[in-house]
Scaffold this motif. Structure first.
Motif, PDB file in Angstrom:
ATOM      1  N   PRO C 101       0.832  -1.214   0.000  1.00 13.35           N
ATOM      2  CA  PRO C 101       0.000   0.000   0.000  1.00 13.35           C
ATOM      3  C   PRO C 101       0.863   1.259   0.000  1.00 13.35           C
ATOM      4  N   ARG C 102       0.428   2.244  -0.768  1.00 17.98           N
ATOM      5  CA  ARG C 102       1.128   3.524  -0.787  1.00 17.98           C
ATOM      6  C   ARG C 102       0.800   4.301   0.489  1.00 17.98           C
ATOM      7  N   PRO C 103       1.801   4.927   1.088  1.00 21.56           N
ATOM      8  CA  PRO C 103       1.540   5.713   2.300  1.00 21.56           C
ATOM      9  C   PRO C 103       0.477   6.792   2.069  1.00 21.56           C
ATOM     10  N   SER C 104      -0.403   6.948   3.046  1.00 16.57           N
ATOM     11  CA  SER C 104      -1.415   8.015   3.073  1.00 16.57           C
ATOM     12  C   SER C 104      -2.389   7.961   1.897  1.00 16.57           C
ATOM     13  N   TYR C 108      -4.642   0.600   1.424  1.00 16.94           N
ATOM     14  CA  TYR C 108      -4.797  -0.326   2.551  1.00 16.94           C
ATOM     15  C   TYR C 108      -6.220  -0.287   3.119  1.00 16.94           C
ATOM     16  N   GLN C 314       9.051   5.483  -1.207  1.00 15.95           N
ATOM     17  CA  GLN C 314       8.541   5.676   0.150  1.00 15.95           C
ATOM     18  C   GLN C 314       8.505   4.330   0.881  1.00 15.95           C
ATOM     19  N   ALA C 315       8.678   4.404   2.196  1.00  7.95           N
ATOM     20  CA  ALA C 315       8.668   3.181   2.998  1.00  7.95           C
ATOM     21  C   ALA C 315       7.251   2.644   3.121  1.00  7.95           C
ATOM     22  N   SER C 316       7.107   1.345   2.946  1.00  5.76           N
ATOM     23  CA  SER C 316       5.819   0.699   3.141  1.00  5.76           C
ATOM     24  C   SER C 316       6.084  -0.734   3.589  1.00  5.76           C
ATOM     25  N   VAL C 317       5.058  -1.546   3.602  1.00  8.38           N
ATOM     26  CA  VAL C 317       5.244  -2.961   3.945  1.00  8.38           C
ATOM     27  C   VAL C 317       4.582  -3.823   2.865  1.00  8.38           C
ATOM     28  N   LEU C 319       2.174  -6.541   2.395  1.00  7.78           N
ATOM     29  CA  LEU C 319       1.133  -7.082   3.278  1.00  7.78           C
ATOM     30  C   LEU C 319       1.119  -8.611   3.262  1.00  7.78           C
ATOM     31  N   GLY C 322       4.717  -9.314   5.241  1.00  9.64           N
ATOM     32  CA  GLY C 322       4.928  -8.569   6.473  1.00  9.64           C
ATOM     33  C   GLY C 322       6.293  -7.891   6.526  1.00  9.64           C
TER      34      GLY C 322
END
Lengths: 370, 370, 370, 370
Positions: C101-104, C108, C314-317, C319, C322
């Motif tokens: 997921p992209r931040p903001s 998500y 950008q930092a993400s995870v 899913l 994990g």
């Protein structure tokens, strides 16, 4: 805002009979629900005109185009918009409507409501054609319900004074509902059906029309859904059913007949059924006590008036001169709207029940997950 | 949220039969409207129990206490809350309700809907007593409407198989409506009324009950009010009327009978009446075309089932053991709820029409100014 | 049902960024109102992408197709549906969205809300593209309001830390609003506007983005519209404005700044203006007292966050695993959404005010007649 | 209908400042939820007047009387009505209101909205006293949420220019929220709180008033609740928060400050937290992406204007003569409404979140069962 209906599931109908299209937005569907568009098209075909001697000659295939809300064959959960083009619009059939209102039509009331600015062609937004969008929404609702083993089916209970056989709703199965829906003329007794068709042919030849009654049954609704008072199943279903053009009455279970009974005759005794569930010996309540489902079949009857449009001359007035005159409708119309209204009633009931379930179990709850 | 109804005028009913009080909030009233509380009390008295041999022995004066929204005898325009205390509550009459549900009552469905947490005493929120709040709201609505020359009145059209005389709604006057409302037993034909009362006495002696039909008429509604589809007069009125306990069917104009007619018999020809207004020669449409008022009297029929509560033993099941058993209701109840339901139906229709007018003309528009 | 908004005027938005179309149904419009579709197209063009260096390279002319509700250039009063096709959809730009997921962004939350069944392409129903339908509705609302001498206009009040000049809302005219709307970069001070454009160019080169503030003003609203509490102008406008993607705050009049003031500084003294009307010397209340219009200009400020989509990693995870990871968005996007959001804010305010007027004066009242 | 709010949970506020009572109906509560009335009374006491030097001298214990909807300490699921009597009403303090409107009060707009028929005593329905009913509803909502481990708490973030310490919402615990709620002056930094109290004392002595900012945080909301566009968390909460008198602005997360940031500064990177859940490193989004909860704390800031009522003379006009005049308010009032508004904001947020959960999970779903 009269063309939007619903609480958790909202449907928004739009369109005019002879404008570019009619359609519907469904907002609030649970996500991930399978929608078979071919099945939906088959359902819409039950309502479509031009299929038989008793319906209008207007040719429309009523093919829904999906603009949003479906992805890979399942509901996204976001608004689902379907548009049905008006291909066989013939606005020239409908002149003088603003000056000489047809009896028992919306020509006059539409003019008053909209100060004369509504689209008068073919009845505009008052046209029965608007029910195509309702049917599409109902097709989606029916499919979602059937995945939860809730089945909605309707039949013609009467045309004029000719009645279909009486059935005991406590004994009806989903197979019975499917069988009657598959018929070209949806009655339980085909013999009675033939008489009804004959009557329709007769009134058509006379340039007249005839009404009837549609009975709709929903099987599999869990007990405990609905609210007392205005959020009840009756209030909910009647508010959508009475929105269908030509509907004159809506009743549940034994309906107006229960008003003639003693309590000892009308009450439905509780029992434990063969599979250990709470049920009732009879179902005069139509599956509803205190507005709330009791787990028995939902039974609703809908009275439909005869088509107002006639080929005969009818008395009216010229609104400009105030003089009496006659009006003859040369447009295409059905001598009996009842057969085509059967899927419309099913659609309305399915949408109503789906909304009630969404109120009860939410749009994201586990109820909707496989 | 099932106990709130309305669009521009919202009513919120609350209360349980044997709790401290029942009541109503009316939100969205036009400001500056005169409210005569004595007249409202008289209207409520028509619904109150204990007035006659055919109603429950429960003694309640049903006096409304105004908590807000009235100032110097007029509506403020802000929410009007009225509370009616439960003075003669006797919760001991209503035990075992959770275990052995009464047939055709909400005992079972209430338990399912509320997971057993609803107040079971006297039916709780399902009690007919909730209609006291509805009647208060209706009393206010009726007074506001009557200042605009809109009159709402209802009568008993049938008790069991005994019918009141048929009246032609095109000929009815406000005086006719007032006259029937003033009667202790509101029928047009007092002879038929006597037969109805005798039937009610009879079923009472038998420990049984009987249903009936109420017809409600509204005079003076301007043409052009309401919307096509779900915002129509039928959809609006049926959604509030089907919220009244014991209502099994709602129909407009000729109702289900129109389904038996030919179009040439059912259609209402337009004419210019004696004072130059557009009207119709007959009124089988009940004053509504395409969901919208046509200026003729609004006619609605409401089918009421026989009281479910009987003094006779009835078959039920013990929900804990699953065994068949019988239930006898020793609580106070009416052998026929129809007479007391007459003002309730009037109230519902008046509220519905007021809401439709507020949608059409707004809460601040000149329509409401003297 | 989150994509439907309104009381008397309901708008229903539908569509996904890369589906066939986006659109809107407006239900509850007053009939007979002129709608100039060229003017509406011009308004939509203010929002359309691809017009400048600071907006996404997506090419869309955003041409609305009317499916219903308009007849001979005027509103019918029945639902008006407009559809805007997605011509330059490129779903291939948006892969892996479900996994990383992209931040903001709503990647998500959309997945959680819709159990993964929503259309992920280009943000689906979360896309800013949905505001095209809102803008069309707003174009209609603005035209109806302007016929009643109510003018709605917005401007960029800030981009990042660069502020447009402060204006006194008590002195603003409709001509001022029209002049700023006609600008390619809608600010009062073009000098400040140039600095803002430079900042946007800078952040674009950096692969970054920047936010800003939009101020919207409505002139000509009559005094006395709105309700206390939840039906007030603030509650109404904020509920539609906070529905616009990227809006972080909504304030009225002096807004959060008023929290720093003394009452003697913040209060707006009443006066009689030059033409004898009641007004106020200052307008820190933004034209609203107790939720209700006081006849002064409505002033609302809307805080817009910087575009979440960046060309920077950008930092993400992930899913599925994990594990931490980075995401780079290669899709087309605006370095600053604020300029294109100006007409969207105007649209939302116009729709909100039109709904408030329809609540006050009804859909059929004389307020809407010429 | 402006005093009713909500979708699945509807609250209906009623009452006037100097009428018999204020109160609330909650319709749509899940059944079986424990309600501790003492705890509710404690919560109401946080809002009650007369507790401190900075609040009005009006003496009210604000004791809620339950008329319906509670049975054996739990919600029935049916409408819950609570009434709070007005014991210390002093209508004589409030004369001339209709003629000389107080600046930045609803005296003038109320007169316009209600054509002069609203109850002018003590502000009538516009009075802050109406928030007592909102607080009762919020007390119930907070208790229901806390059983599901969702905690709502607010604090004073600023009085005038004096700020409480800034806290990182990613680190806040339910214990932090409980601790600040237990304080007589709810700030995190008691040192800053002392300065705020001094400022309030100062403005009181000056016959002036001062505003402030309240920050509210909700912990434990599950991810995936809310809808895009108008059904989102922001649109929902702002529509109830902007209904509170004196609220000038509502923002989420970093709010208007985010408009000054670059995207690279404002975006919240996703991460997997210590217990394996998806979270974000920062929380500038205030727990909301695309209108939907992301599982992080919900953060909302509410800007409150200084009390409009002052002991100083203020310029106004005599509406009858059109002449300038001054108005001095001798009624009881708070020099700063912010401290008493803290529980009101908590209440509004709790009600809003409960409604969102009821939309998502339904009123009968397993989410509400123990």
């Amino acid at each position: 805002m009269g063309s939007i209906w619903g609480k958790q599931l909202k449907i928004s109908l739009f369109g005019e009979s002879h404008g570019p299209a009619v359609g519907v937005v469904l907002d609030g569907l649970p996500p991930g629900q399978k929608v078979d568009l071919e099945e939906a098209a088959s359902f819409l075909a039950r309502r479509a005109p031009g299929r038989s001697s008793w319906s209008t000659a207007r040719k429309e295939t009523d093919e829904p185009h999906i603009l949003s809300g479906l992805y890979r064959g399942r509901t996204c959960g976001t608004p689902l918009c379907a548009v049905i083009e008006n291909k066989d619009a013939r606005p020239e059939d409908y002149r003088d409507r603003e000056r000489i209102p047809r009896p028992s039509h919306a020509d006059y009331t539409g003019k008053m409501r909209y100060h004369g600015f509504n689209d008068p062609r073919g009845g505009g937004h008052f046209s029965g054609r608007l029910t195509a969008g309702l049917c599409f929404a109902g097709a989606v609702a029916k499919q979602i319900l059937s995945e939860r083993n809730i089945f909605v089916g309707a039949r013609i209970a009467a045309i004029g004074e000719i009645l279909d056989q009486v059935l005991d709703s406590t004994q009806i199965t989903g197979a019975d509902l499917a069988a009657v829906a598959a018929k070209r003329f949806p009655v339980f007794s085909d013999e009675q059906g033939r008489k009804m068709v004959e009557l329709i042919e007769l009134v058509r030849e006379e340039g007249d029309s005839v009404g009837g009654i549609i009975e709709c049954i929903a099987l599999g609704m869990p007990a405990g859904v609905g609210d007392p008072l205005f959020g009840g199943v009756k209030a909910t279903l009647s508010s959508i059913l009475h929105g269908i053009p030509a509907v004159m009455g809506v009743s549940f279970g034994a309906g107006f007949a229960s008003s003639k009974l003693r309590g000892s005759e009308n009450n439905d005794s509780f029992l434990i059924d063969a599979v250990g569930r709470v049920g009732t010996a009879t179902n005069r309540a139509g599956g509803i006590n205190g507005g709330i489902t009791n787990g028995m079949p939902i039974v609703v009857n809908v009275g439909i008036k005869p088509t107002a449009t006639l080929s005969q001359p009818q008395a009216s007035v010229d609104l400009r001169t105030g003089e009496p005159t006659t009006v003859v409708d040369t447009g295409r119309h059905d001598p009996c709207i009842v057969p085509r209204a059967v899927p419309v009633v099913e659609a309305a009931v399915a949408i109503g029940l789906l909304d009630l379930l969404l109120v009860a179990f939410g749009v994201q709850g586990p109820f909707w997950l496989d």
